[in-house]
Each structure stands twice: as C-alpha cells, then as structure tokens.
Design an enzyme around this catalytic site. Structure first.
Site, PDB file in Angstrom:
ATOM      1  N   GLU A   1       0.918  -1.216   0.166  1.00 55.71           N
ATOM      2  CA  GLU A   1      -0.064  -0.013  -0.008  1.00 55.71           C
ATOM      3  C   GLU A   1       0.899   1.325   0.101  1.00 55.71           C
ATOM      4  O   GLU A   1       1.956   1.166   0.647  1.00 55.71           O
ATOM      5  CB  GLU A   1      -1.008  -0.077   1.284  1.00 55.71           C
ATOM      6  CG  GLU A   1      -1.868   1.243   1.162  1.00 55.71           C
ATOM      7  CD  GLU A   1      -2.702   1.242   2.630  1.00 55.71           C
ATOM      8  OE1 GLU A   1      -3.574   2.258   2.554  1.00 55.71           O
ATOM      9  OE2 GLU A   1      -2.843   0.256   3.158  1.00 55.71           O
TER      10      GLU A   1
ATOM     11  N   GLY B   1       3.204  13.094   6.847  1.00 54.95           N
ATOM     12  CA  GLY B   1       1.752  13.484   7.779  1.00 54.95           C
ATOM     13  C   GLY B   1       1.712  14.427   8.416  1.00 54.95           C
ATOM     14  O   GLY B   1       2.554  15.230   8.796  1.00 54.95           O
TER      15      GLY B   1
ATOM     16  N   TYR C   1      -2.198  12.517  23.836  1.00 51.77           N
ATOM     17  CA  TYR C   1      -2.342  13.830  23.594  1.00 51.77           C
ATOM     18  C   TYR C   1      -3.241  14.753  23.954  1.00 51.77           C
ATOM     19  O   TYR C   1      -3.345  15.870  23.993  1.00 51.77           O
ATOM     20  CB  TYR C   1      -2.271  13.958  22.101  1.00 51.77           C
ATOM     21  CG  TYR C   1      -0.717  13.380  21.359  1.00 51.77           C
ATOM     22  CD1 TYR C   1       0.009  12.911  22.009  1.00 51.77           C
ATOM     23  CD2 TYR C   1      -0.784  13.297  19.964  1.00 51.77           C
ATOM     24  CE1 TYR C   1       1.392  12.613  21.486  1.00 51.77           C
ATOM     25  CE2 TYR C   1       0.383  12.763  19.407  1.00 51.77           C
ATOM     26  CZ  TYR C   1       1.407  12.418  20.139  1.00 51.77           C
ATOM     27  OH  TYR C   1       2.508  11.685  19.697  1.00 51.77           O
TER      28      TYR C   1
END
Length: 333
Positions: A19, A25, A60
């Site tokens: 993939e 990102g 986070y």
C-alpha cells in the site's frame, strides 16, 4: 485560507503490504503548548490543504476534538474515510487493556477503524500529562519481552477483528527489536522514532529498512517548541546549524523545509506538527529537491542530539535516561 496541494502529487512511501501512503503526515502533539482547539483547527485546515495522513495519540488529550473535525470533513464531503490514513497509539497505562484503549480512540476520532495502531512506548511506565522531568512512577519497570509481547498480541487480535489495519511500534532499540521480532505473528508495518538532521539514528534506521519496517520520523525539524521538560543545555538546534542555514539560503526557504526535504529524500515518513505552516510543510516535498551534494552534507550533521530522552519513564535502580536506549547493544535491566 491555506494553499491547497493536490494530494495526488504528494510523493508516496510503499508500506510492506504494498500500500502506498503519503511521505508526510501531520503530527498532533502540541508539546503541552497548544490547546486541543487550536490543534483540531489546524487539522481541519490541513485536510483542506491536501493532508491525508494524521498521527494522533490517546495521551495527547485532543482526539475527541480532532474526531469532530474528521466527522465534519466526512459529512461535508471534503474527504471520505478511505482517503485518510489515521494513526494513533495505545498509551502506557493501557498495555493490559489494548482493545479498550483502541475502542475509545476509534470513538473519539469518529473514524470506524484505525489505519496504524502504535504501541507508544515499549513498556507500561506511566507518567501523568505535563509532569516535570524529575517525576518518577514507583511502579515503573525495565523492558520485559513477555509484557511487550502480551501487548503486541492484543494488537494482533485487533488486526484480526478489523479494528486496526496495521500495527506500529515506537521508541524501540535494536536489542529490543532483536528480542521481539521473531515472536510476532503479524509483523509491524512501521516504527516511529525520533529522526532529525542532528539525530539521524542511521544504524537503527538501516536495521528497520533491512527488516522491511518503514521508518516514521517524529520531531523531523528538531522540535524547537517541544515541552520544557525535554529541553537540556546540551541540546543542538538543528535548524541553526550553519550547513542547514546555508542550504536553506540556497533554496530561498526556511531551514525547516530543508529538514523535511531531507527526510523525504532519505526515504522516511515524517510527521511534522505546525499550527500555521502546515501547507508549506507538505508542499516542500513536491518541488525543488535537494541535490546529491546537499544530501551528503546533511549526512555529516549527526550529533547524537536525542531530544526526547524519556527520563520520566525510568525505573528504580536505573542510572539515567541512557538506560532506556540500550546504547551498549544489550537491553538494560
């Protein structure tokens, strides 16, 4: 409105499965300096600017807000779920309850499934959010193959259930990898590790590539806005190194973009965080590549400049943060 970069022109990295995913990102750790609302607003802008990969984590403290942004983007037809590659992580206090942690992240992120699920740290040593560098948990322990593999087996079960597509590992060392890789049924697709021009971790990087594990670099620009607890007097500011300044001047861009170009051309996925400069962080990998000579120059900038030292994870009897990183080639107990 930030500049829009066509996702089709963003270079891709091929995972072991075949993939293809974006080479850049967006990180979502605000370094204890940026609110969940500001981060989620940046994610909303980033989706519309062309980002298709997002690196999240339960610890986070902003997955709920980011999830609303994802839902809004899906509802408005900006993207479909299949267009996004969403990564998140199980935090240290949930190593014995991985499915429960994953289910909560999926609910918070409103994403139905997770593309890449990381074991955030290779031990269940917990610290409270925002604690100072001298904080220690009396229950912390050194790395255990058995405990790690128990956590990893839970991740493998989540793949089989369709809740996650790939397993990621993070903050590992070669001795730890040597101990656990032969025990895994489903091999990790990626390893997230600290990578930037003054901390290139070439030996570990090469080990991952040789074992068909894709490196994902966090803090790719040297994280000048990292938490205060992670700042030490001996730290090097990567972007202020004269060679980086000179290359940036030659290209007419900020040194941060040179760091991201280098990371891309090296072959890693980088996950920079920015509230304001996310569009330029993505665009820079689509144009004006570094020369072979510039890449060779940056290869000489290794300074052992580890910025995330991990002091808060130390156990009773450990000497100092170096014990977390197995620097002598053996797992430190």
């Amino acid at each position: 409105m930030a500049e829009v970069i066509n996702p089709a022109i963003v270079p891709k990295v091929t995972l072991p499965s075949g993939e293809q995913v974006p080479c850049v990102g967006m990180g979502t750790f605000g370094s204890d300096r940026v609110s969940a609302e500001d981060i989620s607003a940046a994610v909303a802008g980033a989706i519309r600017s062309g980002y298709r990969m997002f690196d999240c984590a339960a610890c986070y403290g902003n997955e709920h807000e980011i999830g609303q942004v994802f839902k809004d983007a899906f509802d408005e037809g900006v993207v479909e779920r299949k267009d996004l590659f969403i990564m998140t992580k199980v935090w240290n206090d949930m190593h014995r309850k991985v499915e429960e942690a994953c289910d909560k992240s999926i609910r918070d992120l409103q994403c139905d499934y997770v593309d890449m699920y990381y074991i955030h740290w290779p031990f269940p040593n917990y610290h409270a959010p925002g604690c100072d560098v001298d904080s220690r948990n009396p229950d912390s322990k050194p790395f255990s193959v058995e405990e790690f593999m128990d956590t990893y087996r839970q991740c493998e079960a989540l793949v089989e259930k369709g809740k996650i597509r790939y397993i990621g590992i993070s903050n590992m060392t070669i001795p730890k990898l040597e101990a656990v890789l032969p025990l895994m049924k489903i091999k990790p697709a990626t390893c997230e590790l600290e990578l930037h021009v003054c901390f290139q971790q070439q030996e570990l990087y090469d080990y991952l590539v040789a074992h068909n594990i894709q490196p994902v670099g966090y803090m790719p620009i040297g994280s000048p806005r990292r938490p205060e607890r992670d700042i030490c007097p001996e730290d090097v500011a990567d972007l202020e190194v004269p060679e980086m300044q000179a290359i940036a001047k030659a290209h007419g861009v900020h040194p941060a973009l040179i760091a991201l170009k280098w990371a891309h051309q090296r072959g890693e996925i980088s996950i920079p965080f920015s509230v304001h400069n996310y569009a330029s962080n993505l665009k820079c990998v689509t144009e004006d590549p570094l020369t072979d000579e510039e890449m060779a120059t940056i290869a000489t900038l290794e300074k052992g400049n580890r910025l995330v030292k991990g002091q808060v994870f130390l156990w009773h009897g450990a000497n100092d943060w170096h014990d977390l990183w197995d620097e002598d080639g053996v797992i430190v107990k």
